[in-house]
Design an enzyme around this catalytic site. Sequence first.
Site, PDB file in Angstrom:
ATOM      1  N   GLU A   1     -71.608  44.150 146.730  1.00 30.80           N
ATOM      2  CA  GLU A   1     -72.987  43.640 146.671  1.00 30.80           C
ATOM      3  C   GLU A   1     -73.076  42.357 145.841  1.00 30.80           C
ATOM      4  O   GLU A   1     -74.132  42.043 145.290  1.00 30.80           O
ATOM      5  CB  GLU A   1     -73.933  44.710 146.081  1.00 30.80           C
ATOM      6  CG  GLU A   1     -73.977  46.029 146.811  1.00 30.80           C
ATOM      7  CD  GLU A   1     -74.602  45.957 148.208  1.00 30.80           C
ATOM      8  OE1 GLU A   1     -75.011  44.868 148.633  1.00 30.80           O
ATOM      9  OE2 GLU A   1     -74.642  47.010 148.869  1.00 30.80           O
TER      10      GLU A   1
ATOM     11  N   HIS B   1     -77.268  48.066 140.035  1.00 30.11           N
ATOM     12  CA  HIS B   1     -77.664  48.785 141.251  1.00 30.11           C
ATOM     13  C   HIS B   1     -77.120  50.201 141.197  1.00 30.11           C
ATOM     14  O   HIS B   1     -75.976  50.418 140.782  1.00 30.11           O
ATOM     15  CB  HIS B   1     -77.095  48.061 142.485  1.00 30.11           C
ATOM     16  CG  HIS B   1     -77.123  48.885 143.734  1.00 30.11           C
ATOM     17  ND1 HIS B   1     -78.294  49.351 144.293  1.00 30.11           N
ATOM     18  CD2 HIS B   1     -76.124  49.346 144.528  1.00 30.11           C
ATOM     19  CE1 HIS B   1     -78.007  50.048 145.383  1.00 30.11           C
ATOM     20  NE2 HIS B   1     -76.701  50.071 145.546  1.00 30.11           N
TER      21      HIS B   1
ATOM     22  N   HIS C   1     -77.814  54.563 142.953  1.00 24.61           N
ATOM     23  CA  HIS C   1     -78.462  55.408 143.946  1.00 24.61           C
ATOM     24  C   HIS C   1     -79.268  56.494 143.233  1.00 24.61           C
ATOM     25  O   HIS C   1     -79.038  57.688 143.438  1.00 24.61           O
ATOM     26  CB  HIS C   1     -77.402  55.996 144.887  1.00 24.61           C
ATOM     27  CG  HIS C   1     -76.572  54.943 145.576  1.00 24.61           C
ATOM     28  ND1 HIS C   1     -75.362  55.221 146.185  1.00 24.61           N
ATOM     29  CD2 HIS C   1     -76.785  53.609 145.752  1.00 24.61           C
ATOM     30  CE1 HIS C   1     -74.867  54.099 146.705  1.00 24.61           C
ATOM     31  NE2 HIS C   1     -75.696  53.101 146.452  1.00 24.61           N
TER      32      HIS C   1
ATOM     33  N   GLU D   1     -96.012  56.120 130.056  1.00 16.98           N
ATOM     34  CA  GLU D   1     -95.244  54.962 129.570  1.00 16.98           C
ATOM     35  C   GLU D   1     -94.880  53.948 130.663  1.00 16.98           C
ATOM     36  O   GLU D   1     -94.488  52.819 130.355  1.00 16.98           O
ATOM     37  CB  GLU D   1     -93.924  55.443 128.947  1.00 16.98           C
ATOM     38  CG  GLU D   1     -94.106  56.308 127.731  1.00 16.98           C
ATOM     39  CD  GLU D   1     -94.151  55.492 126.445  1.00 16.98           C
ATOM     40  OE1 GLU D   1     -93.129  54.906 126.102  1.00 16.98           O
ATOM     41  OE2 GLU D   1     -95.219  55.450 125.808  1.00 16.98           O
TER      42      GLU D   1
ATOM     43  N   HIS E   1     -81.705  54.105 150.153  1.00 15.29           N
ATOM     44  CA  HIS E   1     -80.423  53.650 149.590  1.00 15.29           C
ATOM     45  C   HIS E   1     -80.420  53.741 148.052  1.00 15.29           C
ATOM     46  O   HIS E   1     -79.618  54.463 147.483  1.00 15.29           O
ATOM     47  CB  HIS E   1     -80.123  52.218 150.061  1.00 15.29           C
ATOM     48  CG  HIS E   1     -78.801  51.701 149.603  1.00 15.29           C
ATOM     49  ND1 HIS E   1     -77.972  50.912 150.379  1.00 15.29           N
ATOM     50  CD2 HIS E   1     -78.139  51.838 148.414  1.00 15.29           C
ATOM     51  CE1 HIS E   1     -76.871  50.624 149.711  1.00 15.29           C
ATOM     52  NE2 HIS E   1     -76.953  51.167 148.515  1.00 15.29           N
TER      53      HIS E   1
HETATM   54  O1  2HA Z   1     -70.720  51.064 147.395  1.00 14.54           O
HETATM   55  O2  2HA Z   1     -73.652  51.053 146.222  1.00 14.54           O
HETATM   56  O3  2HA Z   1     -74.595  49.376 148.015  1.00 14.54           O
HETATM   57  C1  2HA Z   1     -71.439  50.423 146.477  1.00 14.54           C
HETATM   58  C2  2HA Z   1     -72.846  50.419 146.858  1.00 14.54           C
HETATM   59  C3  2HA Z   1     -73.245  49.619 148.007  1.00 14.54           C
HETATM   60 ZN    ZN Z   2     -75.580  51.127 146.979  1.00 11.12          ZN
END
Ligand code: 2HA
Ligand code: ZN
Length: 282
Positions: free
Chosen positions: A127, A150, A152, A180, A221
């Site tokens: 990414e 980033h 999940h 909050e 995602h």
């Molecule tokens: O594999 O999270 O978005 C890594 C990720 C792709």
């Molecule tokens: Zn991801």
Amino acid sequence: MSKLTIEETTGYIAQTEAPFIKEMAEITYHMWNLGWDERNGGNISYLLDEAEVAKYIHIGQADRSIKLSFPVQELAGKYFIVTGSGKYFRNVISDPEANLGVIRVSASGDSVEVLWGLRDGAVPTSELASHFMSHIERLKVDPSHRIVMHCHATNALAMTFIHDLDENKLTKTLWEMCTECLVVFPDGVSVIPWMVPGSNEIGRATADKMKERRVVIWPQHGIFGTGSTMDETFGLIETVEKAAQIYMLVAHHEIKQRITDQELIDLAKAFGVTPVRGILKG
Ligand code: 2HA
Ligand code: ZN
């Protein structure tokens, strides 16, 4: 004769002592532990000062160079520590050198040089486009910006199945879930449509949203968060995720009372934050 330390022998402090490597190793472990980064899910990039990097790593000679499919002239000469593509957050703490890399964007902005880590031919996160493009946009609005994260996050992801994806509606719901929230993200959250991950297109769409907000949700995602420090960035995602968790717990129940718009306005005043316009009535 007593043994010389690495610092005495080479002039460099042991690389694994570098605070930025430790911070990355610790945070990835916490994120995995929270269930937000299964397998190779998630990625982090952290903009570093040259002088800080040079204390621990030889910055003169790069091991190798990796071509980018998206030129980033704005970041030319900048240093980052990044997670590696296909690498598991769970494993960073036991082997940072294989799972992380310190890279420098080339003078022309069309490649990155590997200065440390990414052992055995590994490459930066899949990414990287979203990360670099988001760094460019956040630095324009906040010179203290450093981190793109980033993951999940489970409930934030779950919520994208059952909640309206209008970003103002989603922001309002999150603000209403924990008192909050409004104080932590008065700028609200953004949402992009579902897109193929790892592409330059999703990078552009994400960065475009980063012009105004520090959080971008990728439906079905995960979530992108940005900030000046690891604590601030992690805390931001943690707070959105907590609100999403409360939502997932209460969504199928009869709601008997909630925080009113007026109460949210009073809260913002008390904490000196300005809620993004167009969400609260009053
Ligand atoms: O594999 O999270 O978005 C890594 C990720 C792709
Ligand atoms: Zn991801």
